[in-house]
Write an enzyme that holds these catalytic residues in place. Sequence first.
Site, PDB file in Angstrom:
ATOM      1  N   HIS A  62       0.294  -2.655  -5.332  1.00 21.10           N
ATOM      2  CA  HIS A  62       0.366  -3.559  -4.176  1.00 21.10           C
ATOM      3  C   HIS A  62       1.482  -3.118  -3.237  1.00 21.10           C
ATOM      4  O   HIS A  62       2.619  -2.949  -3.672  1.00 21.10           O
ATOM      5  CB  HIS A  62       0.666  -4.994  -4.636  1.00 21.10           C
ATOM      6  CG  HIS A  62      -0.471  -5.651  -5.347  1.00 21.10           C
ATOM      7  ND1 HIS A  62      -0.514  -6.998  -5.582  1.00 21.10           N
ATOM      8  CD2 HIS A  62      -1.621  -5.142  -5.855  1.00 21.10           C
ATOM      9  CE1 HIS A  62      -1.631  -7.298  -6.216  1.00 21.10           C
ATOM     10  NE2 HIS A  62      -2.321  -6.182  -6.405  1.00 21.10           N
TER      11      HIS A  62
ATOM     12  N   TYR B 252       2.233 -16.308  -2.269  1.00 22.64           N
ATOM     13  CA  TYR B 252       3.199 -17.349  -2.650  1.00 22.64           C
ATOM     14  C   TYR B 252       3.117 -18.424  -1.583  1.00 22.64           C
ATOM     15  O   TYR B 252       3.429 -18.164  -0.419  1.00 22.64           O
ATOM     16  CB  TYR B 252       4.624 -16.788  -2.674  1.00 22.64           C
ATOM     17  CG  TYR B 252       4.920 -15.831  -3.799  1.00 22.64           C
ATOM     18  CD1 TYR B 252       4.560 -14.486  -3.729  1.00 22.64           C
ATOM     19  CD2 TYR B 252       5.601 -16.266  -4.934  1.00 22.64           C
ATOM     20  CE1 TYR B 252       4.869 -13.607  -4.770  1.00 22.64           C
ATOM     21  CE2 TYR B 252       5.914 -15.394  -5.978  1.00 22.64           C
ATOM     22  CZ  TYR B 252       5.533 -14.067  -5.888  1.00 22.64           C
ATOM     23  OH  TYR B 252       5.837 -13.203  -6.913  1.00 22.64           O
TER      24      TYR B 252
ATOM     25  N   PRO C 202      10.310 -17.813 -13.055  1.00 20.89           N
ATOM     26  CA  PRO C 202       9.380 -16.702 -12.816  1.00 20.89           C
ATOM     27  C   PRO C 202       9.070 -16.390 -11.346  1.00 20.89           C
ATOM     28  O   PRO C 202       8.388 -15.412 -11.061  1.00 20.89           O
ATOM     29  CB  PRO C 202       8.100 -17.152 -13.531  1.00 20.89           C
ATOM     30  CG  PRO C 202       8.208 -18.631 -13.642  1.00 20.89           C
ATOM     31  CD  PRO C 202       9.659 -18.963 -13.691  1.00 20.89           C
TER      32      PRO C 202
ATOM     33  N   LYS D  32      10.783 -11.362 -12.211  1.00 23.59           N
ATOM     34  CA  LYS D  32      11.843 -10.452 -12.623  1.00 23.59           C
ATOM     35  C   LYS D  32      12.114 -10.341 -14.127  1.00 23.59           C
ATOM     36  O   LYS D  32      12.753  -9.379 -14.566  1.00 23.59           O
ATOM     37  CB  LYS D  32      13.174 -10.891 -11.961  1.00 23.59           C
ATOM     38  CG  LYS D  32      13.209 -10.654 -10.480  1.00 23.59           C
ATOM     39  CD  LYS D  32      13.234  -9.171 -10.180  1.00 23.59           C
ATOM     40  CE  LYS D  32      12.855  -8.871  -8.763  1.00 23.59           C
ATOM     41  NZ  LYS D  32      12.190  -7.608  -8.583  1.00 23.59           N
TER      42      LYS D  32
ATOM     43  N   TYR E 224      12.481  -7.724  -4.327  1.00 21.08           N
ATOM     44  CA  TYR E 224      11.192  -7.882  -5.000  1.00 21.08           C
ATOM     45  C   TYR E 224      10.729  -6.556  -5.625  1.00 21.08           C
ATOM     46  O   TYR E 224      10.274  -6.522  -6.777  1.00 21.08           O
ATOM     47  CB  TYR E 224      10.149  -8.421  -4.013  1.00 21.08           C
ATOM     48  CG  TYR E 224       8.935  -9.000  -4.682  1.00 21.08           C
ATOM     49  CD1 TYR E 224       8.939 -10.313  -5.159  1.00 21.08           C
ATOM     50  CD2 TYR E 224       7.785  -8.240  -4.863  1.00 21.08           C
ATOM     51  CE1 TYR E 224       7.831 -10.847  -5.791  1.00 21.08           C
ATOM     52  CE2 TYR E 224       6.675  -8.779  -5.498  1.00 21.08           C
ATOM     53  CZ  TYR E 224       6.699 -10.075  -5.962  1.00 21.08           C
ATOM     54  OH  TYR E 224       5.608 -10.601  -6.594  1.00 21.08           O
TER      55      TYR E 224
END
Length: 397
Positions: free
Chosen positions: A72, A200, A292, A296, A384
């Site tokens: 991704h 998200y 979560p 990570k 990220y």
Amino acid sequence: MRTQVGIVGAGPAGLMLGHLLHLYGIESVVVETRPRQYIEERVRAGVLEQGTVDLMNRTGVGERMRREGLLHDGIDIGFRGHRHRIDIRELTGNAITVYAQHEVVKDLVAARIAAGEPVVFEADHVAIADLDSDRPVLRFSSNGIATELRCDFIAGCDGFHGICRPSMPEGVLTAFERSYSFGWLGILAEAAPSHNELVYMQHQRGFALFSMRSPKITRLYLQCNPQEDINDWSDDRIWAELLLRLKSSDGWKPNLGPILQKSVTPMRSFVVEPMHYGSLFLVGDSAHIVPPTGAKGMNLAISDARVLAYGLAAYYKGGEKEFLARYSEICLRRVWKIQRFSWWMTSVLHRFPDANSFDLRRQEAELDYLTSSTAAMKSLAENYAGLPLECEDEWTK
Ligand code: RFL
Ligand code: PHB
């Protein structure tokens, strides 16, 4: 019996540590309470940072991940019903890979067994002792036979509920903790992902996350009460809530399908300091837990393992103990940066039950800033995709 490093726990931390030690030529024994099949099917994390992917590739356990993992380049952040893409690759040059934690576990178990390195599943009565000596002991029973394994070092890779952290003498550890007034209800659905990246979504009714496991399986999460009884959530109720929260102004929505698995996970942020006492080193979730939202936990467990393997290699190569003595300090620098990021992602995206109207407006302004400022997007993207490791080993570019 004797070994150089006794490893308690066959999660990502313990298995990666064992794998790296094998490559360094250091003996270890992994002792795990659960059956092999259980750890190879346990549904957990799904997102690998670039550094974790590179490590797997460079240490010879990335073959299936390269074939089956989903690469991704970005993620979507949504609020007020609009999705905004953050192009991680453009902002950082790195990407993330969606590949389930239990697949990483399977690949590492297979590599260990192929290398002829010992791993004991379904161990009972696991205990550690003599931690303040240079001959600590790892005791366990397997098939009714009690074993006492003398080690040079013990790695506590037995997760948050394991026995290693509580085996440290009283007064050694300081715990830092924050609990959240919500948890995540997670499902696996037999439905093709309707989008090729993660979404998200912040929503008045609570956070929702769209993720995936394969071209046929969608993974979805809903913010919920941490004490929620999963039996109160029929499949219809779950889908109705997901469709409401993920509803996007451009008409996008997840595909529906049979729900294969559902569970509720509480959330916490937790760190103990130091991560080292005598001959015992804590690695991964045994020393720290992150909520979560930043994806990570597994990545952090693997980076601890990498630092410890490096320190043990320095010790066995030239008797140098200085790096090992700094293990905790080196890991904690990264741990706290990742705690910060995971807490921040959680606080920006979730609905806090005690938030007042000021907090809600401020949260929206933060999301507006995050999705419109290149500097803000870049900060999210570099965290990220993964911050650089605190030490350079032979698998760093
Ligand atoms: P683990 O995986 O808990 O492994 C510990 C192992 O030790 C065994 N054990 C013992 N063995 C011997 N003797 C004893 N006395 C023992 N007691 C326990 C256990 O059976 C187990 O096999 O810890 P480790 O290796 O530190 O790995 C940590 C990760 O598992 C964890 O941080 C992640 O799953 C967190 N996480 C995520 N991390 C990510 O990097 N990316 C994600 O996308 C992500 N999503 C998640 C997550 C965790 C979640 N849940 C269920 C907590 C999503 C969720 C919903
Ligand atoms: C998952 O796919 O399980 C997942 C993805 C992103 C997260 C957490 C979990 O932040």
